[in-house]
Design a protein around this motif. Structure first.
Motif, PDB file in Angstrom:
ATOM      1  N   TYR A 107       0.841  -1.213   0.000  1.00  0.00           N
ATOM      2  CA  TYR A 107       0.000   0.000   0.000  1.00  0.00           C
ATOM      3  C   TYR A 107       0.869   1.253   0.000  1.00  0.00           C
ATOM      4  N   ALA A 108       1.993   1.229   0.714  1.00  0.00           N
ATOM      5  CA  ALA A 108       2.895   2.390   0.766  1.00  0.00           C
ATOM      6  C   ALA A 108       3.719   2.486  -0.515  1.00  0.00           C
ATOM      7  N   ASN A 109       4.214   1.335  -0.980  1.00  0.00           N
ATOM      8  CA  ASN A 109       5.028   1.327  -2.201  1.00  0.00           C
ATOM      9  C   ASN A 109       4.229   1.813  -3.404  1.00  0.00           C
ATOM     10  N   VAL A 110       2.967   1.398  -3.499  1.00  0.00           N
ATOM     11  CA  VAL A 110       2.174   1.785  -4.663  1.00  0.00           C
ATOM     12  C   VAL A 110       1.793   3.259  -4.597  1.00  0.00           C
ATOM     13  N   GLN A 111       1.610   3.801  -3.398  1.00  0.00           N
ATOM     14  CA  GLN A 111       1.352   5.244  -3.257  1.00  0.00           C
ATOM     15  C   GLN A 111       2.536   6.049  -3.788  1.00  0.00           C
ATOM     16  N   THR A 112       3.739   5.616  -3.434  1.00  0.00           N
ATOM     17  CA  THR A 112       4.947   6.296  -3.913  1.00  0.00           C
ATOM     18  C   THR A 112       5.075   6.175  -5.420  1.00  0.00           C
ATOM     19  N   ALA A 113       4.787   4.979  -5.956  1.00  0.00           N
ATOM     20  CA  ALA A 113       4.871   4.778  -7.409  1.00  0.00           C
ATOM     21  C   ALA A 113       3.882   5.677  -8.145  1.00  0.00           C
ATOM     22  N   GLN A 114       2.672   5.767  -7.630  1.00  0.00           N
ATOM     23  CA  GLN A 114       1.643   6.580  -8.289  1.00  0.00           C
ATOM     24  C   GLN A 114       1.962   8.077  -8.190  1.00  0.00           C
ATOM     25  N   THR A 115       2.409   8.511  -7.026  1.00  0.00           N
ATOM     26  CA  THR A 115       2.677   9.941  -6.820  1.00  0.00           C
ATOM     27  C   THR A 115       3.916  10.393  -7.570  1.00  0.00           C
ATOM     28  N   ASN A 116       4.973   9.603  -7.507  1.00  0.00           N
ATOM     29  CA  ASN A 116       6.255  10.035  -8.065  1.00  0.00           C
ATOM     30  C   ASN A 116       6.381   9.791  -9.563  1.00  0.00           C
ATOM     31  N   PHE A 117       5.583   8.871 -10.108  1.00  0.00           N
ATOM     32  CA  PHE A 117       5.700   8.640 -11.553  1.00  0.00           C
ATOM     33  C   PHE A 117       4.418   8.965 -12.319  1.00  0.00           C
ATOM     34  N   VAL A 118       3.319   8.319 -11.977  1.00  0.00           N
ATOM     35  CA  VAL A 118       2.091   8.544 -12.758  1.00  0.00           C
ATOM     36  C   VAL A 118       1.629   9.990 -12.616  1.00  0.00           C
ATOM     37  N   ALA A 119       1.650  10.515 -11.386  1.00  0.00           N
ATOM     38  CA  ALA A 119       1.247  11.911 -11.183  1.00  0.00           C
ATOM     39  C   ALA A 119       2.243  12.870 -11.837  1.00  0.00           C
ATOM     40  N   ALA A 120       3.520  12.500 -11.850  1.00  0.00           N
ATOM     41  CA  ALA A 120       4.522  13.329 -12.542  1.00  0.00           C
ATOM     42  C   ALA A 120       4.255  13.335 -14.044  1.00  0.00           C
ATOM     43  N   LEU A 121       3.833  12.199 -14.573  1.00  0.00           N
ATOM     44  CA  LEU A 121       3.446  12.127 -15.988  1.00  0.00           C
ATOM     45  C   LEU A 121       2.301  13.104 -16.269  1.00  0.00           C
ATOM     46  N   ALA A 122       1.298  13.127 -15.399  1.00  0.00           N
ATOM     47  CA  ALA A 122       0.164  14.049 -15.569  1.00  0.00           C
ATOM     48  C   ALA A 122       0.650  15.502 -15.569  1.00  0.00           C
ATOM     49  N   GLN A 123       1.572  15.813 -14.659  1.00  0.00           N
ATOM     50  CA  GLN A 123       2.098  17.188 -14.587  1.00  0.00           C
ATOM     51  C   GLN A 123       2.880  17.554 -15.843  1.00  0.00           C
ATOM     52  N   CYS A 124       3.684  16.608 -16.346  1.00  0.00           N
ATOM     53  CA  CYS A 124       4.447  16.859 -17.577  1.00  0.00           C
ATOM     54  C   CYS A 124       3.501  17.057 -18.765  1.00  0.00           C
ATOM     55  N   GLU A 125       2.465  16.225 -18.835  1.00  0.00           N
ATOM     56  CA  GLU A 125       1.470  16.366 -19.918  1.00  0.00           C
ATOM     57  C   GLU A 125       0.813  17.749 -19.859  1.00  0.00           C
ATOM     58  N   ALA A 126       0.365  18.139 -18.676  1.00  0.00           N
ATOM     59  CA  ALA A 126      -0.331  19.420 -18.519  1.00  0.00           C
ATOM     60  C   ALA A 126       0.601  20.587 -18.837  1.00  0.00           C
ATOM     61  N   ALA A 127       1.853  20.492 -18.380  1.00  0.00           N
ATOM     62  CA  ALA A 127       2.832  21.548 -18.654  1.00  0.00           C
ATOM     63  C   ALA A 127       3.097  21.658 -20.151  1.00  0.00           C
ATOM     64  N   LEU A 128       3.295  20.526 -20.797  1.00  0.00           N
ATOM     65  CA  LEU A 128       3.653  20.546 -22.221  1.00  0.00           C
ATOM     66  C   LEU A 128       2.490  20.978 -23.102  1.00  0.00           C
ATOM     67  N   GLU A 129       1.257  20.722 -22.673  1.00  0.00           N
ATOM     68  CA  GLU A 129       0.108  21.255 -23.414  1.00  0.00           C
ATOM     69  C   GLU A 129       0.176  22.777 -23.450  1.00  0.00           C
ATOM     70  N   MET A 130       0.494  23.386 -22.288  1.00  0.00           N
ATOM     71  CA  MET A 130       0.627  24.846 -22.227  1.00  0.00           C
ATOM     72  C   MET A 130       1.807  25.324 -23.060  1.00  0.00           C
ATOM     73  N   PHE A 131       2.940  24.651 -22.909  1.00  0.00           N
ATOM     74  CA  PHE A 131       4.155  25.090 -23.596  1.00  0.00           C
ATOM     75  C   PHE A 131       4.041  24.957 -25.114  1.00  0.00           C
ATOM     76  N   ARG A 132       3.392  23.881 -25.565  1.00  0.00           N
ATOM     77  CA  ARG A 132       3.217  23.703 -27.016  1.00  0.00           C
ATOM     78  C   ARG A 132       2.314  24.804 -27.578  1.00  0.00           C
ATOM     79  N   GLU A 133       1.296  25.159 -26.807  1.00  0.00           N
ATOM     80  CA  GLU A 133       0.385  26.226 -27.225  1.00  0.00           C
ATOM     81  C   GLU A 133       1.119  27.576 -27.284  1.00  0.00           C
ATOM     82  N   GLN A 134       2.018  27.805 -26.314  1.00  0.00           N
ATOM     83  CA  GLN A 134       2.795  29.046 -26.252  1.00  0.00           C
ATOM     84  C   GLN A 134       3.994  29.034 -27.201  1.00  0.00           C
ATOM     85  N   ASN A 135       4.423  27.796 -27.570  1.00  0.00           N
ATOM     86  CA  ASN A 135       5.673  27.565 -28.300  1.00  0.00           C
ATOM     87  C   ASN A 135       6.868  28.093 -27.507  1.00  0.00           C
TER      88      ASN A 135
END
Length: 254
Positions: A107-135
């Motif tokens: 339960y602890a290991n999977v929380q870390t995996a989800q927060t540090n990788f999957v959630a980081a993926l979401a943040q990178c996606e959201a950031a790059l959507e903005m950056f691509r729009e701004q160029n």
């Protein structure tokens, strides 16, 4: 765009530790800050402190649990609507829970995996959507020196997530190089910097205090490197060794 022109900086996990420390350093440089974290009362306190100390610094805060992926996209968009542009996103939110695999702490290991990788993926996606729009824009991921090799016990999943984040960051950079994009991408790999995530860890070699660590992190980020070890001494030479020594020797470095 040079680093001095990156006025508006979004930092996740900004209510404590490295996120809070980096916010303070960027505020001292006169940047506009978009700060998000789960603990809004701490964000509110930080906002009041920064605006009192640096009256020219505009600080906006929003509640964000990075594991709520829809909320990541919504909060990033709301910040962009508010400021007009977001010049730099620091993917910093993370956690360090964990234990040796097979010892009842999935339960602890999977929380870390989800927060540090999957959630980081979401943040990178959201950031790059903005950056691509701004160029334009600068994506910064906060990885770790532990990403360089597999680590034992409580560090096993943490190190694996940071290795994944480092590879993800490099893959994003490869994609942007291929399309000749002006968007910059940096992977920052801190060594041992004292913060809430490791405050109970004792007898760690080369540990530096949070303020010094955050000052050096911001200094590295401002140079917009492809990759940086922070502090570079002793972690650049240790990193070189970590990638090459037998695993049982690497364990003695930590």
């Amino acid at each position: 765009m040079t680093h001095s022109e990156r006025k508006t900086i979004l930092i996740t996990g900004a209510s404590s530790g490295l996120g809070e420390g980096m916010a303070r350093e960027f505020a001292a440089k006169g940047r506009q800050l978009a700060l998000c974290a789960r603990r809004t009362e701490r964000l509110e306190q930080l906002k009041q402190e920064l605006e009192r100390e640096y009256p020219q610094c505009q600080v906006s805060i929003k509640a964000l649990d990075v594991n709520d992926h829809d909320q990541v996209f919504a909060v990033f968009k709301a910040f962009k609507d508010e400021f007009g542009t977001i010049d730099r996103v620091v993917v910093n939110a993370g956690m360090g829970k964990g234990a040796s695999l097979g010892t009842g702490y999935f339960y602890a290991n999977v929380q870390t995996a989800q927060t540090n990788f999957v959630a980081a993926l979401a943040q990178c996606e959201a950031a790059l959507e903005m950056f691509r729009e701004q160029n334009a824009g600068h994506l910064v991921t906060i990885s770790s020196i532990s990403a360089l090799r597999g680590m034992p016990r409580a560090m096993t999943v943490y190190a694996a997530t940071k290795a994944g984040l480092s590879a993800l960051t490099e893959g994003i950079r490869a994609d942007l190089i291929k399309s000749n994009s002006p968007i910059k991408v940096s992977c920052i790999m801190p060594g041992y910097i004292r913060s809430e995530i490791n405050e109970k860890v004792k007898n760690t070699p080369f540990m530096i205090d949070n303020k010094t660590g955050c000052r050096l992190l911001v200094k590295a980020i401002e140079k917009e490197p492809v990759k940086a070890y922070v502090p570079s001494w002793p972690w650049a030479p240790i990193g070189f060794l970590m990638k090459r020594l037998p695993l049982k020797w690497v364990m003695k470095l930590g």
